[in-house]
Structure formats: structure tokens, C-alpha cells
Design a protein around this motif. Structure first.
Motif, PDB file in Angstrom:
ATOM      1  N   LEU A 165      -6.861   4.613  -1.874  1.00  0.00           N
ATOM      2  CA  LEU A 165      -6.859   3.195  -1.350  1.00  0.00           C
ATOM      3  C   LEU A 165      -7.726   2.719  -2.835  1.00  0.00           C
ATOM      4  O   LEU A 165      -6.641   2.310  -4.290  1.00  0.00           O
ATOM      5  CB  LEU A 165      -6.580   2.012  -0.793  1.00  0.00           C
ATOM      6  CG  LEU A 165      -5.522   1.999   0.053  1.00  0.00           C
ATOM      7  CD1 LEU A 165      -6.674   0.983   1.138  1.00  0.00           C
ATOM      8  CD2 LEU A 165      -4.671   1.084  -0.233  1.00  0.00           C
ATOM      9  N   GLY A 174      -7.753   5.963   3.953  1.00  0.00           N
ATOM     10  CA  GLY A 174      -7.806   5.007   3.456  1.00  0.00           C
ATOM     11  C   GLY A 174      -7.896   4.648   2.627  1.00  0.00           C
ATOM     12  O   GLY A 174      -8.065   4.419   1.454  1.00  0.00           O
ATOM     13  N   ALA A 175     -10.233   5.099   2.843  1.00  0.00           N
ATOM     14  CA  ALA A 175     -10.721   4.124   2.221  1.00  0.00           C
ATOM     15  C   ALA A 175     -10.674   5.189   0.156  1.00  0.00           C
ATOM     16  O   ALA A 175     -10.346   4.128  -0.769  1.00  0.00           O
ATOM     17  CB  ALA A 175     -12.206   4.520   1.683  1.00  0.00           C
ATOM     18  N   ARG A 200      -6.365 -10.665   5.340  1.00  0.00           N
ATOM     19  CA  ARG A 200      -5.867 -10.022   4.418  1.00  0.00           C
ATOM     20  C   ARG A 200      -4.938 -10.805   3.483  1.00  0.00           C
ATOM     21  O   ARG A 200      -5.276 -10.759   1.855  1.00  0.00           O
ATOM     22  CB  ARG A 200      -4.354  -8.963   4.471  1.00  0.00           C
ATOM     23  CG  ARG A 200      -5.325  -7.654   4.393  1.00  0.00           C
ATOM     24  CD  ARG A 200      -3.958  -6.478   4.523  1.00  0.00           C
ATOM     25  NE  ARG A 200      -4.997  -5.640   5.224  1.00  0.00           N
ATOM     26  CZ  ARG A 200      -4.635  -4.017   5.852  1.00  0.00           C
ATOM     27  NH1 ARG A 200      -2.895  -4.175   5.576  1.00  0.00           N
ATOM     28  NH2 ARG A 200      -5.136  -3.809   6.247  1.00  0.00           N
ATOM     29  N   ARG A 235       0.679  -0.998  -0.304  1.00  0.00           N
ATOM     30  CA  ARG A 235      -0.434  -0.139  -0.412  1.00  0.00           C
ATOM     31  C   ARG A 235       1.042   1.105  -0.268  1.00  0.00           C
ATOM     32  O   ARG A 235       0.467   2.803  -0.357  1.00  0.00           O
ATOM     33  CB  ARG A 235      -1.350   0.110   1.474  1.00  0.00           C
ATOM     34  CG  ARG A 235      -2.249  -1.201   0.779  1.00  0.00           C
ATOM     35  CD  ARG A 235      -2.652  -0.968   1.998  1.00  0.00           C
ATOM     36  NE  ARG A 235      -4.060  -1.052   1.914  1.00  0.00           N
ATOM     37  CZ  ARG A 235      -5.114  -1.392   2.986  1.00  0.00           C
ATOM     38  NH1 ARG A 235      -5.248  -1.211   4.279  1.00  0.00           N
ATOM     39  NH2 ARG A 235      -5.986  -2.812   2.784  1.00  0.00           N
ATOM     40  N   GLN A 289      -2.915   6.599   2.803  1.00  0.00           N
ATOM     41  CA  GLN A 289      -2.660   5.214   2.395  1.00  0.00           C
ATOM     42  C   GLN A 289      -3.135   3.786   3.289  1.00  0.00           C
ATOM     43  O   GLN A 289      -3.175   2.691   2.673  1.00  0.00           O
ATOM     44  CB  GLN A 289      -1.820   4.314   1.379  1.00  0.00           C
ATOM     45  CG  GLN A 289      -1.063   5.669   0.255  1.00  0.00           C
ATOM     46  CD  GLN A 289      -2.700   5.032  -0.600  1.00  0.00           C
ATOM     47  OE1 GLN A 289      -2.861   5.551  -1.751  1.00  0.00           O
ATOM     48  NE2 GLN A 289      -1.899   4.131  -1.894  1.00  0.00           N
ATOM     49  N   GLU A 290      -2.983   4.069   4.771  1.00  0.00           N
ATOM     50  CA  GLU A 290      -3.265   3.099   5.524  1.00  0.00           C
ATOM     51  C   GLU A 290      -2.784   2.097   5.127  1.00  0.00           C
ATOM     52  O   GLU A 290      -3.160   0.990   5.002  1.00  0.00           O
ATOM     53  CB  GLU A 290      -4.846   2.497   5.589  1.00  0.00           C
ATOM     54  CG  GLU A 290      -5.548   2.799   6.841  1.00  0.00           C
ATOM     55  CD  GLU A 290      -7.201   2.203   6.884  1.00  0.00           C
ATOM     56  OE1 GLU A 290      -7.105   1.387   7.556  1.00  0.00           O
ATOM     57  OE2 GLU A 290      -7.727   3.571   7.429  1.00  0.00           O
ATOM     58  N   HIS A 303     -16.703   4.077   5.944  1.00  0.00           N
ATOM     59  CA  HIS A 303     -15.345   4.480   6.095  1.00  0.00           C
ATOM     60  C   HIS A 303     -15.544   5.712   7.435  1.00  0.00           C
ATOM     61  O   HIS A 303     -15.346   6.222   6.495  1.00  0.00           O
ATOM     62  CB  HIS A 303     -14.625   4.401   5.336  1.00  0.00           C
ATOM     63  CG  HIS A 303     -14.801   3.057   3.947  1.00  0.00           C
ATOM     64  ND1 HIS A 303     -14.073   2.579   4.036  1.00  0.00           N
ATOM     65  CD2 HIS A 303     -15.373   3.313   2.662  1.00  0.00           C
ATOM     66  CE1 HIS A 303     -14.256   1.171   2.987  1.00  0.00           C
ATOM     67  NE2 HIS A 303     -15.453   1.480   2.466  1.00  0.00           N
ATOM     68  N   ASP A 319     -11.330  -5.844   8.587  1.00  0.00           N
ATOM     69  CA  ASP A 319     -10.354  -4.616   7.581  1.00  0.00           C
ATOM     70  C   ASP A 319     -10.290  -3.909   7.428  1.00  0.00           C
ATOM     71  O   ASP A 319     -10.428  -4.050   6.241  1.00  0.00           O
ATOM     72  CB  ASP A 319      -8.871  -5.924   7.233  1.00  0.00           C
ATOM     73  CG  ASP A 319      -8.247  -5.044   6.660  1.00  0.00           C
ATOM     74  OD1 ASP A 319      -7.299  -4.512   7.085  1.00  0.00           O
ATOM     75  OD2 ASP A 319      -7.481  -5.537   5.471  1.00  0.00           O
ATOM     76  N   LYS A 320     -11.800  -3.252   7.574  1.00  0.00           N
ATOM     77  CA  LYS A 320     -11.612  -2.242   7.056  1.00  0.00           C
ATOM     78  C   LYS A 320     -11.459  -0.598   6.854  1.00  0.00           C
ATOM     79  O   LYS A 320     -10.808   0.033   8.067  1.00  0.00           O
ATOM     80  CB  LYS A 320     -13.560  -1.972   7.242  1.00  0.00           C
ATOM     81  CG  LYS A 320     -14.281  -0.706   6.034  1.00  0.00           C
ATOM     82  CD  LYS A 320     -15.950  -0.928   6.773  1.00  0.00           C
ATOM     83  CE  LYS A 320     -16.129  -0.759   7.918  1.00  0.00           C
ATOM     84  NZ  LYS A 320     -17.674  -0.608   8.414  1.00  0.00           N
ATOM     85  N   PRO A 321     -10.947  -0.409   5.756  1.00  0.00           N
ATOM     86  CA  PRO A 321      -9.922   1.409   6.171  1.00  0.00           C
ATOM     87  C   PRO A 321     -10.387   1.928   6.672  1.00  0.00           C
ATOM     88  O   PRO A 321     -11.740   2.355   5.961  1.00  0.00           O
ATOM     89  CB  PRO A 321      -9.546   1.173   4.611  1.00  0.00           C
ATOM     90  CG  PRO A 321     -10.053   0.208   3.353  1.00  0.00           C
ATOM     91  CD  PRO A 321     -11.269  -0.609   3.951  1.00  0.00           C
ATOM     92  N   THR A 330      -1.733   0.048   9.707  1.00  0.00           N
ATOM     93  CA  THR A 330      -2.753  -0.226  10.372  1.00  0.00           C
ATOM     94  C   THR A 330      -2.531   0.254  12.016  1.00  0.00           C
ATOM     95  O   THR A 330      -1.303  -1.270  11.721  1.00  0.00           O
ATOM     96  CB  THR A 330      -3.393  -1.514   9.795  1.00  0.00           C
ATOM     97  OG1 THR A 330      -3.517  -1.412   8.193  1.00  0.00           O
ATOM     98  CG2 THR A 330      -4.838  -1.931  10.756  1.00  0.00           C
TER      99      THR A 330
END
Lengths: 314, 175
Positions: free
Chosen positions: B133, B129-130, A220, A49, A202-203, B100, B123-125, A206
Motif C-alpha cells: 500500500l 499490505g503495509a 475506513r 486498493r 495490496q490487502e 505490521h 484496521d492496521k494492515p 481483508t
């Protein structure tokens, strides 16, 4: 010296020997199974990412009130910097607790960016190597240090398997070790993610409980089969680290040391260290006991026998 | 056209739109009866100016579901998601930020997430991030702009954080 005192001496030395040999053994056993504090936090870095924007570096610089960088944080020229004859990319310094480097994968695919900082080991080698006890692994998962007690021996810099602690060579009178502290004082303690995580668009970073992050990492990999190398770097390395990495290219191609042991660094010297208190406490007592006994026999060789004989004849 | 089914449900759409307008502080062009032409994304603006997102342009290059998943009532594009999200119903909101969250790493959100042991989407951004990405991912593939300031201008605060005026020290680089 009478027979009673000799008996007492033997009993006492046996008892103390038992206590000393058992106590470190128990401690050693406990440390071998220590996998970090249950509520310890961590960060999962997903290299797929990261776009190399270095927002994390800028955020760290601001949060930790570090000196201004030589180049703006959005200047990509830093990715071309190498040191020691081109063998080394940028490393963490007293001015930068985190650094992003660019790697070109062997298969010719797009460049991969990798952020480095302190990985906040479950059983930190820096902590165990520090003889003034400057380091602490907090229950939140951070490895912090008390610069007031640091004597500048730099054992931690040698001990760290990731070459992270830096030294303020620029300070002639008050040099100290410098490294990422997971924003422990200003953010982590208050339940906030470190500044780099908050700054990442961009996350790629985490934040969460280490145990949850491992589940997320596996999720993932499961969700996108073939995307990632089947390994979470930091899950087992040197006993586990709070910071974990996922990568699409082999870890050794993007600067990771894949030869690290899964045992904590302390395990290498634990057996030896356990014998130190035993040697220090028992040997002097034991050998002075032998010495006294030998001396006793030497001095009273004639007397003892004659007195026993005399008593027997009475 | 990707947006044809939406036009057949004007009431739902108005509702959905209204919510997204409120939540995203969106600016809807007066002429657009169906989908917004421009959406201002400013909930996260701090180091960068708000993004003037040209929605009309993107409607032409991507299916709604590419960004909105199944919320617009169109079939879910991702077969893995479609196993559960198959009902072609328009959601009450199609706004990104309704699912999100802006603070995905707050202690409170992590607590709620971990307390729910049956939760599937672990694992939801988060919102930032959403956006990135999805946007940067697609832009990389389609050859769109990917530089930070290609989409949003940096603010004075951003310039300060990035040390935009930093100069290398005289006498070579330091390590």
C-alpha cells in the motif's frame, strides 16, 4: 356415522390446523431476522486498493486445483475481453471461481478493478432454490455444496442474484455446478483466510468476522472522509452477504447491481411456501370431512329423522 | 536532510538499526554509518525473489515519516496520527514488521485483536499490505515503477502459480 365421530373429526381437524398454521409462521419469523451466524467469517473487498494484479485468481486456481487458464494470470489482455456483443465482462466459470474485471469510471479517473466470486449470502437463494438440498451455509460463513447429490437442474444459477454459480458444460457425463466455496475444506475450517486473501499483495481483501469487517469498513470511511461512497455493498443486499465491498466510485459504475432488495430472496416466496403445508395437510382432511358429512346426510336423510322421532316419542 | 536528527542520536540509532537488521534480515552496507543503503525484504518471499530495497535512494525522495510514521523520532507527518503520536522519541525499533504482522488474518491474531475492545487501531494492515500500500501508492503518485516484476523477480514457483507458459487454445477463446 354417529354424532361423537363428527365431533371428534371437527376437534381433530381444528387442532391439526392450528399446529400446521402456527408452525411455519414461527419459522418464517425466525428466518426474517437471521443475519448470519454470529461467528461467521467474511472478506471486505476495498476496490480503492485493488491494482488488478490478479494474484487472487492465480491463488484460487492453485488452491482449488482448477485447469490451466487460457492466458497467464499476469496477462492484462483479459481485461479487454467482452462477451455477448460487448455487453458483458468476464464471469466466473467452471475453470475460474473468481475473476477480476476492469472498469473505467465515468469521471475519467483511474480504472477500478473489481474482484467477483460467490458473496456467500447469509440466506442464500441458491440454497433455498435447491430441491435436493445440495447447498449448506456453514457456521464459518461459507456457502458450500455437495456435488454428489446435485442433479444438474441449475435452479441455483437462475436464483443467484449475483450470477455466480457456473456449470461444467464441458463434461458430457458428469456435469455439475461449480462455484467459490470460500476455501472451506482446505483453509476456512482451519481458521485460515481463503487463498485469494492470502495471495493479495495490496490487502485489498481483508479477512475477519463479518461483524468486525463492518466496523473496519466504517472506520475506513470515517478515517478518510470523502474517499468512499457511503455504502457497504453486501451489508444489507439480499439479507446480507459474507463478502462486503467498499468503493470510491458509485457501485453501479463498476458492475454492481444496486437494484437488489434488502430482504433475502426467500422472503419473496416465504408467505406462499408457508401456505403449502397447510393446503396439503388441511385441505384433504377438511374437504373429505365435508364430503363425508354431505354423503352421510344424503344416505341417512330419512332414517335419522325417523329414529330421532321414535326416540323422542318413547 | 531528513536524516540529520537521526545522526545526532547514534546510540539509539545503532540499537534501532540492529533490530531492523535482525528482523528484516537486512543487509547494511559497511560504509553507511547512519542509515542503511540497502535493505533486503525477504520475509515474505515465496512467489517472488527478495526485494533489494534501495533505502539510500528513497531517503532522498521522501521524509522518513512517510514510511516510518513517528518511529524515527521525527514529527508524524499525518496530523490525525500526530494527535496521539506527538512525542518525538526514537522507537526501539523502526522496522515495519514490528508493528505490521506477517499473518494479519491468522485465527490467533484475530482473536487477540477482537478480545481487546479498547483497541484503537482496528484496521492496521499486515506486513505485506503495509509494504505494497505504501510503496505502490507512492509510486503511482510519483510516477515510479508499479509493475509486480519491476520490484521483484518472480521465482519458478511464482511462474507455475501464474501459469506463465499458458497458451490460448487453438480455435478461439473460451468462456
Amino acid at each position: 356415522m354417529s354424532k361423537i365421530s363428527r365431533r371428534r373429526f371437527l376437534a381433530a381437524s381444528l387442532a391439526s390446523g392450528a399446529v400446521i398454521t402456527l408452525a411455519p409462521a414461527k419459522k418464517a419469523l425466525a428466518s426474517a431476522t437471521f443475519e448470519g451466524y454470529p461467528d461467521g467469517m467474511g472478506v471486505l473487498v476495498d476496490l480503492t486498493r485493488c491494482v488488478g494484479c490478479r494474484s487472487c485468481e492465480a491463488a484460487c486456481n492453485q488452491e482449488q486445483q482448477l485447469p490451466a487458464p487460457d492466458l497467464p494470470f499476469d496477462d492484462p489482455a483479459v481485461f479487454d475481453q467482452t462477451f455477448h456483443g460487448g455487453t458483458q465482462k468476464r464471469r466466473t466459470t467452471e475453470k475460474a471461481y473468481t475473476v477480476v474485471n476492469r472498469y473505467e469510471p465515468k469521471d475519467g479517473s483511474a480504472p477500478v478493478y473489481r474482484k467477483i466470486q460467490c458473496n456467500h449470502c447469509n440466506e442464500p437463494a441458491c440454497l433455498t432454490s435447491c430441491f435436493v438440498n445440495a447447498y449448506t451455509k456453514t457456521k464459518e460463513g461459507a456457502v458450500i455444496y455437495n456435488s454428489k447429490v446435485c442433479v444438474g437442474c441449475r435452479n441455483c444459477m437462475v436464483a443467484c442474484p449475483f450470477n455466480i454459480p457456473a456449470y461444467s458444460y464441458s463434461s458430457a457425463f458428469d456435469p455439475m455446478v461449480k462455484k467459490c466455496i470460500f476455501c472451506h475444506e482446505t483453509r476456512l475450517k482451519q481458521g485460515q483466510p481463503p487463498a485469494c486473501v492470502a495471495g493479495c499483495p495490496q490487502e485489498a481483501l481483508t479477512f475477519g468476522h463479518r461483524a468486525s469487517l463492518i466496523k473496519i469498513a466504517r472506520e475506513r470511511m470515517r478515517h478518510q472522509p470523502g474517499r468512499y461512497v457511503d455504502h457497504i455493498y453486501g451489508e444489507k443486499e439480499v439479507g446480507g452477504t459474507s463478502w462486503l465491498y467498499l468503493s470510491a466510485v458509485p457501485f453501479e459504475e463498476v458492475g454492481f447491481d444496486t437494484s437488489l432488495q434488502t430482504e433475502p430472496i426467500i422472503s419473496n416466496v416465504k408467505d406462499f411456501l408457508a401456505t403449502v403445508p397447510m393446503v396439503l395437510a388441511i385441505w384433504p382432511a377438511l374437504f373429505s370431512g365435508f364430503h363425508l358429512l354431505a354423503k352421510h346426510k344424503e344416505n341417512h336423510a330419512g332414517d335419522d329423522h325417523s329414529s330421532v322421532d321414535e326416540e323422542a316419542h318413547k | 536532510m531528513a536524516n540529520t536528527p537521526i545522526q545526532s542520536k547514534p546510540n539509539y540509532l545503532r540499537l534501532g538499526l540492529l533490530t531492523s537488521v535482525l528482523l528484516l534480515a537486512a543487509v547494511v552496507s559497511a560504509s553507511a554509518a547512519a542509515v542503511p543503503e540497502k535493505v533486503t525484504l525477504n520475509v515474505l518471499a515465496e512467489l517472488y525473489e527478495p526485494v533489494e530495497f534501495n533505502h539510500a535512494l528513497h531517503v532522498d525522495v521522501a521524509e522518513c515519516a512517510v514510511c516510518h510514521h513517528q518511529t524515527t523520532g521525527l514529527p508524524e507527518a499525518d496530523s490525525r496520527c500526530a494527535r496521539c503520536h506527538s512525542g518525538n522519541e526514537l522507537n526501539s525499533s523502526v522496522a515495519c514488521r514490528d508493528c505490521h504482522v506477517a499473518e494479519p488474518f491468522s485465527a490467533e491474531y484475530l482473536r487477540t485483536k477482537e478480545a481487546d475492545s479498547e483497541r484503537y487501531h482496528i484496521d492496521k494492515p499486515g506486513l505485506k499490505g503495509a509494504y505494497h500500500l505504501n510503496c505502490v501508492g507512492c509510486h503511482s503518485e510519483m510516477g515510479g515503477p508499479t509493475g509486480c516484476q519491476d520490484c521483484h523477480t518472480r521465482t519458478a514457483a511464482g511462474d507455475a502459480v501464474f501459469h506463465a507458459d499458458a497458451q490460448p487454445p487453438v480455435g478461439g477463446k473460451s468462456h
